[in-house]
Design a protein around this motif. Structure first.
Motif, mmCIF file in Angstrom:
data_model
loop_
_atom_site.group_PDB
_atom_site.id
_atom_site.type_symbol
_atom_site.label_atom_id
_atom_site.label_comp_id
_atom_site.label_asym_id
_atom_site.label_seq_id
_atom_site.Cartn_x
_atom_site.Cartn_y
_atom_site.Cartn_z
ATOM 1 N N LYS A 152 0.814 -1.215 0.000
ATOM 2 C CA LYS A 152 0.000 0.000 0.000
ATOM 3 C C LYS A 152 0.845 1.263 0.000
ATOM 4 N N ASN A 153 1.995 1.214 0.694
ATOM 5 C CA ASN A 153 2.796 2.424 0.881
ATOM 6 C C ASN A 153 4.104 2.437 0.079
ATOM 7 N N VAL A 154 4.236 1.554 -0.880
ATOM 8 C CA VAL A 154 5.441 1.534 -1.709
ATOM 9 C C VAL A 154 5.042 1.583 -3.179
ATOM 10 N N GLU A 155 5.499 2.617 -3.871
ATOM 11 C CA GLU A 155 5.239 2.763 -5.303
ATOM 12 C C GLU A 155 6.505 2.394 -6.090
ATOM 13 N N PRO A 156 6.361 1.996 -7.353
ATOM 14 C CA PRO A 156 7.549 1.639 -8.147
ATOM 15 C C PRO A 156 8.590 2.750 -8.187
ATOM 16 N N GLU A 157 8.137 4.004 -8.246
ATOM 17 C CA GLU A 157 9.094 5.118 -8.314
ATOM 18 C C GLU A 157 9.819 5.363 -6.989
ATOM 19 N N ASP A 158 9.365 4.710 -5.918
ATOM 20 C CA ASP A 158 10.064 4.845 -4.631
ATOM 21 C C ASP A 158 11.357 4.024 -4.606
ATOM 22 N N LEU A 159 11.444 3.019 -5.485
ATOM 23 C CA LEU A 159 12.615 2.150 -5.504
ATOM 24 C C LEU A 159 13.784 2.863 -6.174
ATOM 25 N N ARG A 160 14.954 2.704 -5.600
ATOM 26 C CA ARG A 160 16.158 3.275 -6.187
ATOM 27 C C ARG A 160 17.187 2.169 -6.376
ATOM 28 N N PHE A 161 17.507 1.862 -7.636
ATOM 29 C CA PHE A 161 18.516 0.868 -7.953
ATOM 30 C C PHE A 161 19.726 1.572 -8.551
ATOM 31 N N VAL A 162 20.916 1.220 -8.054
ATOM 32 C CA VAL A 162 22.153 1.885 -8.457
ATOM 33 C C VAL A 162 23.169 0.834 -8.902
ATOM 34 N N LEU A 163 23.791 1.050 -10.048
ATOM 35 C CA LEU A 163 24.865 0.187 -10.532
ATOM 36 C C LEU A 163 26.169 0.974 -10.566
ATOM 37 N N VAL A 164 27.217 0.429 -9.968
ATOM 38 C CA VAL A 164 28.528 1.071 -9.923
ATOM 39 C C VAL A 164 29.530 0.168 -10.635
ATOM 40 N N GLU A 165 30.234 0.697 -11.632
ATOM 41 C CA GLU A 165 31.203 -0.071 -12.403
ATOM 42 C C GLU A 165 32.480 0.743 -12.573
ATOM 43 N N ALA A 166 33.619 0.134 -12.235
ATOM 44 C CA ALA A 166 34.899 0.838 -12.304
ATOM 45 C C ALA A 166 35.343 1.087 -13.745
ATOM 46 N N ALA A 167 34.972 0.202 -14.666
ATOM 47 C CA ALA A 167 35.361 0.369 -16.068
ATOM 48 C C ALA A 167 34.442 1.370 -16.769
ATOM 49 N N GLY A 168 34.771 1.685 -17.989
ATOM 50 C CA GLY A 168 33.982 2.660 -18.734
ATOM 51 C C GLY A 168 32.813 2.065 -19.476
ATOM 52 N N ARG A 169 32.574 0.762 -19.296
ATOM 53 C CA ARG A 169 31.462 0.101 -19.977
ATOM 54 C C ARG A 169 31.018 -1.107 -19.174
ATOM 55 N N VAL A 170 29.864 -1.668 -19.519
ATOM 56 C CA VAL A 170 29.371 -2.884 -18.872
ATOM 57 C C VAL A 170 29.431 -4.028 -19.876
ATOM 58 N N LEU A 171 29.289 -5.250 -19.365
ATOM 59 C CA LEU A 171 29.285 -6.458 -20.188
ATOM 60 C C LEU A 171 30.438 -6.485 -21.198
#
Length: 441
Positions: A197-216
Motif C-alpha cells: 500500500k505504501n510503496v510505489e515503483p518510483e520509490d525504488l532506487r537501484f544503483v549500478l557502480v562499475e569501475a570500467a567505462g562500460r558494462v558487459l
C-alpha cells in the motif's frame, strides 16, 4: 593398467562445480569397469549452475532446481563432502577438512584440480560487513529474502529517511553476474510493489557502480551501450568509470563524490582463483592460477589436470596476436574444457595423446529481467525478447542432467501461467530468532 598396478587408477577430482561435475560425468560414461576409480571432493553436496542464480533469486526458478546433487548424478563415483585445504603433489596426497572439523589425507594417481574461483574482495571500508556476494545458491536465496524484507519494512515505517535507505539497492560490478542480478531483482521488486500500500515503483532506487567505462565486456561495445540505455530507461542509476570508496554503516561513498545510504549492497566485482592453490606445490601464475598446457595438463606434471576459473589454459584462438592470452574464467569455457578434459584423461590412461582445447567463441547472452535481454551470438546482435529467449534456451540446454532441464522448464511454464511468487521468507535468514524470543518469555 596404465599405472602398472593391479588395482584401478585412482582419479581424484577437487571441486564439484562446472569442471568437476562435467569431467566426472564424462569419466563415469567413458571408463571401463575396473579401469579407474573416481573420487570427487567438494564442500557442498551439489553443483550450482551459476547463470540461473539471478532467476532463482528473483523467484522465476525454484532454487533447488538450479543445483545438481552430486551423489545422484555421479552414481559411479565416490563423492566426499569436505573442503580441500592443501595439495602436496610431491607425495601425491591432498589434505581435506570434513564438516565435523577433522582432517585427513587422500592419495591419488591422477589429480584434477577444479577448485574454481571465489569473490574478489577489495580493501574498501565496510565491504565485508555490508556486502552481499552472489556466487552461491545460499547467497541468492538470502538476497531474495533480504530484498523482500526491505520492502516489508519500508511499507511499515513512518520515517522517510529510513524508508529511502531501505528502498535503495546498490550493485557493484557490471559484468554478467552484476547486470543479470540487478535486472532480475529490479524486475521482481517493481512487480512486488503492487502488493504494498505504501510503496510505489518510483520509490525504488537501484544503483549500478562499475569501475570500467562500460558494462558487459563479453559482448560488443554497442550492446554494452544499449544495456546501459535500457537500464536507465527503467530508472536505474548507472555510474561508469566510478570506484566505490566506502560502505561503512551502509553509507555509500563513490569516487565521483556521490554519497547515499543503502541497506542493500551486492558485490559482484570480479573473482579470483581459489586461495587453496597458494597452499600447494603446483606451479602458479602471478594471478594465482595454475599454469597449464592447451591440453589442460599442469605444466611439467602430466598426471595433474586442471580447467575452469583456477586454470591458466592458453587461448589458442588468440595466442597468434597475444602469446600470453589465456582462456577467460567463464561458464562457457569451463563446460567445454571439462568435456574435453574427461576425454583427454581416458586417452592418457590408454596410452593415447590428449587433444588441445581450442575455444571457438559462439557469443554471449544476458538476461535483463523478464522478457528483456541482450545478446551477441555468431555475429548476430539480439535485443529484448529475442535475446531473453535465446538466453533461456542456451542455458537450459547447458544445464546438467535431464531431470534439471525438465524441472526448470516447468518452473518457467508455471511462472508464465500464474506469475512469479513475491513472498518474503526473511525468517530463513535467522530461523532461531523467534524460538529465542519465546524462550525469554
Amino acid at each position: 593398467m596404465a599405472n602398472g598396478k593391479s588395482e584401478p587408477t585412482r582419479i581424484l577430482i577437487l571441486g564439484g562445480g562446472y569442471v568437476g561435475l562435467y569431467a566426472a560425468l564424462g569419466l563415469q560414461r567413458k571408463l571401463r569397469s575396473g579401469e579407474a576409480s573416481v573420487t570427487v571432493v567438494d564442500p557442498q553436496p551439489h553443483m550450482t549452475y551459476l547463470p540461473f542464480l539471478p532467476e532463482a533469486a528473483a523467484g522465476a526458478i525454484e532454487p533447488r532446481h538450479v543445483v545438481v546433487p552430486l551423489r545422484r548424478a555421479l552414481k559411479r563415483c565416490h563423492v566426499i563432502t569436505a573442503r580441500t585445504t592443501a595439495i602436496e603433489h610431491a607425495r601425491k596426497v591432498v589434505t581435506v577438512e570434513a564438516p565435523d572439523g577433522h582432517t585427513e589425507e587422500l592419495g591419488y594417481d591422477v589429480l584434477v584440480v577444479a577448485l574454481g574461483s571465489v569473490a574478489r574482495l577489495l580493501p574498501i571500508p565496510g565491504l565485508v560487513e555490508q556486502g552481499i556476494a552472489f556466487k552461491t545458491i545460499g547467497e541468492a536465496i538470502y538476497l531474495r529474502n533480504h530484498v523482500m524484507t526491505k520492502l516489508d519494512e519500508a511499507d511499515s515505517t513512518l520515517d522517510p529517511e529510513l524508508r529511502k535507505r531501505l528502498l535503495t539497492f546498490t550493485f557493484v560490478g557490471g559484468g554478467f553476474a552484476g547486470i543479470e542480478a540487478l535486472g532480475e531483482l529490479e524486475d521482481m521488486a517493481r512487480f512486488a510493489t503492487q502488493y504494498y500500500k505504501n510503496v510505489e515503483p518510483e520509490d525504488l532506487r537501484f544503483v549500478l557502480v562499475e569501475a570500467a567505462g562500460r558494462v558487459l565486456p563479453e559482448v560488443r561495445e554497442s550492446l554494452g551501450v544499449y544495456t546501459v540505455m535500457q537500464l536507465e530507461k527503467r530508472g536505474i542509476e548507472v555510474y561508469l568509470s566510478t570506484l566505490a570508496k566506502s560502505f561503512e554503516g551502509g553509507h555509500v561513498q563513490l569516487s565521483d563524490g556521490t554519497e547515499f545510504d543503502s541497506d542493500t549492497i551486492v558485490w559482484t566485482a570480479g573473482v579470483k582463483s581459489s586461495p587453496v592453490l597458494g597452499n600447494s606445490d603446483l606451479p602458479l601464475t602471478k594471478q594465482g592460477r595454475l599454469r597449464a598446457t592447451a591440453a589442460m595438463q599442469v605444466e611439467g606434471l602430466p598426471d595433474v589436470w586442471t580447467a575452469g576459473d583456477c586454470a591458466a589454459v592458453p587461448d589458442l584462438a588468440r595466442t597468434g596476436e597475444d602469446p600470453t592470452a589465456i582462456c577467460a574464467p567463464n561458464a562457457q569455457n569451463a563446460v567445454r574444457q571439462a568435456r574435453l578434459l574427461a576425454k583427454n584423461i581416458v586417452a592418457s590412461l590408454r596410452g593415447g595423446k590428449p587433444k588441445d582445447y581450442y575455444h571457438k567463441n559462439i557469443g554471449s547472452v544476458a538476461s535483463l529481467g523478464l522478457h528483456k535481454g541482450v545478446g551477441d551470438v555468431m555475429n548476430f546482435k539480439a535485443k529484448g525478447f529475442v535475446a531473453w529467449a535465446m538466453h533461456r534456451a542456451y542455458h537450459v540446454k547447458a544445464m546438467p542432467t535431464f531431470n534439471r532441464k525438465v524441472r526448470i522448464t516447468l518452473d518457467w511454464l508455471t511462472g508464465g501461467l500464474f506469475r512469479r511468487e513475491v513472498i518474503s521468507m526473511g525468517q530463513i535468514n535467522d530461523p532461531k530468532a523467534e524460538f529465542a524470543r519465546v524462550s525469554k518469555g
